[in-house]
Design an enzyme around this catalytic site. Structure first.
Site, PDB file in Angstrom:
ATOM      1  N   TYR A   1      30.460 -40.077  48.605  1.00  0.00           N
ATOM      2  CA  TYR A   1      30.317 -41.436  49.637  1.00  0.00           C
ATOM      3  C   TYR A   1      29.984 -40.830  50.949  1.00  0.00           C
ATOM      4  CZ  TYR A   1      31.231 -45.782  51.646  1.00  0.00           C
ATOM      5  OH  TYR A   1      31.420 -46.993  52.521  1.00  0.00           O
TER       6      TYR A   1
ATOM      7  N   ASP B   1      29.852 -33.369  54.807  1.00  0.00           N
ATOM      8  CA  ASP B   1      30.765 -34.700  55.516  1.00  0.00           C
ATOM      9  C   ASP B   1      32.009 -34.624  55.206  1.00  0.00           C
ATOM     10  OD1 ASP B   1      31.770 -36.933  55.330  1.00  0.00           O
ATOM     11  OD2 ASP B   1      30.453 -38.154  54.077  1.00  0.00           O
TER      12      ASP B   1
ATOM     13  N   LYS C   1      37.942 -40.928  60.179  1.00  0.00           N
ATOM     14  CA  LYS C   1      39.356 -40.769  59.469  1.00  0.00           C
ATOM     15  C   LYS C   1      40.397 -40.141  60.473  1.00  0.00           C
ATOM     16  CE  LYS C   1      38.022 -42.388  55.122  1.00  0.00           C
ATOM     17  NZ  LYS C   1      36.839 -42.181  54.158  1.00  0.00           N
TER      18      LYS C   1
HETATM   19  C1  LIG Z   1      35.435 -42.738  54.561  1.00  0.00           C
HETATM   20  C2  LIG Z   1      34.243 -41.843  54.358  1.00  0.00           C
HETATM   21  C3  LIG Z   1      33.195 -42.264  55.088  1.00  0.00           C
HETATM   22  C4  LIG Z   1      32.906 -43.462  55.751  1.00  0.00           C
HETATM   23  O1  LIG Z   1      33.650 -43.623  56.743  1.00  0.00           O
HETATM   24  P1  LIG Z   1      33.759 -45.107  57.469  1.00  0.00           P
HETATM   25  O2  LIG Z   1      34.907 -44.754  58.723  1.00  0.00           O
HETATM   26  O3  LIG Z   1      34.681 -45.784  56.515  1.00  0.00           O
HETATM   27  O4  LIG Z   1      32.587 -45.520  57.688  1.00  0.00           O
HETATM   28  C5  LIG Z   1      32.173 -41.219  54.793  1.00  0.00           C
HETATM   29  N1  LIG Z   1      32.244 -39.942  54.410  1.00  0.00           N
HETATM   30  C6  LIG Z   1      33.250 -39.865  53.578  1.00  0.00           C
HETATM   31  C7  LIG Z   1      33.516 -38.613  52.885  1.00  0.00           C
HETATM   32  C8  LIG Z   1      34.521 -40.822  53.544  1.00  0.00           C
HETATM   33  O5  LIG Z   1      35.420 -40.481  53.022  1.00  0.00           O
END
Ligand SMILES: *Cc1c(COP(=O)(O)O)cnc(C)c1O
Length: 428
Positions: free
Chosen positions: A144, A239, A267
Site C-alpha cells: 500500500y 516506501d 506516520k
Molecule cells: C499508511 C501508509 C501510507 C499512506 O500514508 P497516509 O498518511 O495514510 O496517506 C503509504 N505507505 C505505507 C507503507 C503506509 O503504511
C-alpha cells in the site's frame, strides 16, 4: 463490554460522513460490528466513549511508537500553537527537523515535507518520472502506498498484461503505466523489466510490507531489487511510511544495508500529526521546484505544529540508544507468548515479525506475499479480533494489518495480552 455510546455516535456519524468514518478501515467492515469511538488515550491505553479501557496495538496505525500523548510531543505542540499555527512562509524548525532526518537516514541529502504518506509516495513517483524521463512504475501486489490513482491497481495475470484499476475513478490511462509484481519474487520483477525495457521510471516497494500483515523480505529480495534497478537505470523507491524510524533510526535501509534512491516517510515522522516526507540524494531532489522542473507544493506543508511534533519524536528516537532493541525485545516476547498459547490450544497459525512489526495469520503455510497472506482463515480472524476486544485488547480490525508495538507497553500489558489470546483461542 458495552459499546452503547460508540454505537449511538456511529449512527450519528453515518448520517453526515460516508460510512461514518474518514478512512475506510476504521469502519470494521472486515470484522463486522460497529467501530469504537475513542475519547482519549495515554501511553499504551485507549479509553473509549463508554468508559472501556483497551490496550492499543494499532497506535494510530503506527505513529505513536512511544505511546499516546507522549509528553515531549504534547509540550512541543502546545508551545508552538501559542505562537501561530501556519504562516505559509519558511520557519527555522523546518530546517532543524530536516537536518535531523538527514543525519538519521542513510543515503539522503535533502528531504521535502508534505502532509501525509499518500502525498509522499505520489510525489516520489512524480519525481522519479521527472528525473528519469520514463513513465511506467512497478509496484507489488499487497503493498500500500496511499490512495493516489497510480497505486490503486490490481493485477492482471501474465507478465505483459497491463494493470486494471481496482477503484472506479482510476482511469485506464493511469492504470496502464502501473506494472504489478509479486513481493519476494525477483524473477517476476526481472521479467517485467525485460519486457518493458527503457520504459520503467521506478520500482516502489514497502521494504518490509506491513499492509498485508508483516512480510519479511526473503532470499536477499531487497539486495536483488537494488541490483536489478541499477542494471536497468530504474530508481528504487522505498516506501518507509510504516518502517521508517520504526525498524531502526534509518529504517529498513539501515536494517538491511540496502540503499534506496528515494525514501518516503509518514506516520512516526509526524509524531501523530499529519506529516509525510520524501528524501533522496541532492542530485535527485534538485529536480524539484523551485530548483528544478518537477512541481510539488503544499499550503500547510512544514507547518509549525506538525514540525514541532515530528521534531520532538525524532529527537527522542535519536537520543535513546536502546529504543529499537527495547521495542524488538517486547515484540519478540509477545510473539513467543502468543505462539505458545495458540499452539497449546491447537490453533493453526503463522506469526511474522520484523522489529516492532508483527502479524498473526491463521494458516500454517509461510506468509511471504499477497497470495499467501490472503489464504489465512478470515472467520478465525474475526473471532480472534472480537474475542480480544472483549478482553480489552485492541488489534487492527483487518486480517491484513500489522500490529504496531509501542514502547509504552509494559511486560504486564504483554502478559495480559498473551493471557487474553489464551482465553480467546480456547474457543476458536
Ligand atoms: C499508511 C501508509 C501510507 C499512506 O500514508 P497516509 O498518511 O495514510 O496517506 C503509504 N505507505 C505505507 C507503507 C503506509 O503504511
Amino acid at each position: 463490554m458495552i459499546y452503547k455510546r460508540s454505537s449511538a455516535l456511529f449512527a450519528e456519524a453515518e448520517k453526515v460522513i460516508p460510512g461514518g468514518v474518514n478512512s475506510p478501515v476504521r469502519a470494521f467492515k472486515g470484522v463486522g460490528g460497529t467501530p469504537i469511538f475513542v475519547k482519549e488515550a495515554k501511553g499504551a491505553y485507549l479509553y473509549d466513549e463508554d468508559g472501556n479501557r483497551l490496550i492499543d496495538y494499532i497506535n494510530s496505525w503506527g505513529p505513536m511508537i512511544l505511546g499516546h500523548a507522549f509528553q515531549p510531543v504534547v509540550d512541543a505542540v502546545v508551545e508552538k500553537a501559542k505562537k501561530g499555527t501556519s504562516f505559509g512562509m519558511p520557519t527555522e524548525i523546518e530546517t532543524e527537523i530536516a537536518q535531523l532526518a538527514v543525519s538519521m537516514v542513510p543515503n539522503i541529502d535533502k528531504i521535502r515535507f508534505v502532509n501525509s504518506g499518500t502525498e509522499a509516495c505520489m510525489s516520489a513517483v512524480r519525481l522519479a518520472r521527472g528525473y528519469t524521463g520514463k513513465d511506467k512504475i512497478i509496484k507489488f501486489a499487497g503493498c500500500y502506498h496511499g490512495h493516489s490513482d497510480s497505486f490503486l491497481i490490481q493485477a492482471g495475470s501474465g507478465l505483459s498484461t497491463f494493470g486494471t484499476p481496482n477503484s472506479p475513478g482510476v482511469t485506464q490511462g493511469t492504470a496502464k503505466d502501473t506494472l504489478l509484481a509479486n513481493y519476494n519474487d525477483i524473477d517476476n520483477v526481472k521479467a517485467l523489466m525485460e519486457a518493458n525495457k527503457n520504459e520503467i521510471a521506478c520500482v516502489i516497494v514497502e521494504p518490509v510490507p506491513g499492509n498485508m500483515g508483516c512480510i519479511p523480505p526473503i532470499n536477499n529480495f531487497l539486495e536483488n531489487l537494488r541490483i536489478l534497478c541499477d542494471e536497468h537505470h530504474i530508481l528504487l523507491i522505498f516506501d518507509e511510511v510504516m518502517s521508517g524510524f520504526r525498524l531502526a533510526k534509518g529504517g529498513a535501509q539501515e536494517l538491511y544495508g540496502v540503499n534506496a534512491d528515494i525514501a518516503c516517510f509518514g506516520k512516526v515522522i509526524g509524531g501523530g500529526l499529519p506529516v509525510g516526507a520524501f528524501a533522496a540524494r541532492a542530485e535527485i531532489m534538485n529536480h524539484l521546484a523551485p530548483l528544478g522542473p518537477v512541481y510539488q507544493a503544499g499550503t500547510l506543508s512544514g507547518n509549525p505544529l506538525a514540525m514541532a511534533a515530528g521534531l520532538a519524536m525524532l529527537k527522542t528516537l535519536n537520543e535513546d540508544a536502546e529504543i529499537f532493541e527495547r521495542l524488538e525485545a517486547k515484540t519478540k516476547y509477545l510473539h513467543e507468548g502468543i505462539a505458545r498459547v495458540l499452539t497449546e490450544n491447537k490453533v493453526t497459525h503463522t506469526i511474522n515479525r520484523v522489529g516492532s512489526m508483527i502479524s498473526v495469520h491463521f494458516d500454517e503455510a509461510a506468509v511471504v506475499d499477497f497470495e499467501t497472506a490472503a489464504k489465512g482463515n478470515n472467520e478465525s480472524f474475526k473471532k480472534f479480533f472480537h474475542g480480544l476486544l472483549n478482553e480489552g485488547v485492541y488489534i487492527a480490525p483487518s486480517a491484513f494489518e500489522t500490529w504496531f508495538i509501542t514502547d509504552a507497553l509494559s511486560y504486564e500489558d504483554l502478559d495480559f495480552t498473551i493471557e487474553a489470546v489464551n482465553k480467546v483461542s480456547k474457543s476458536m
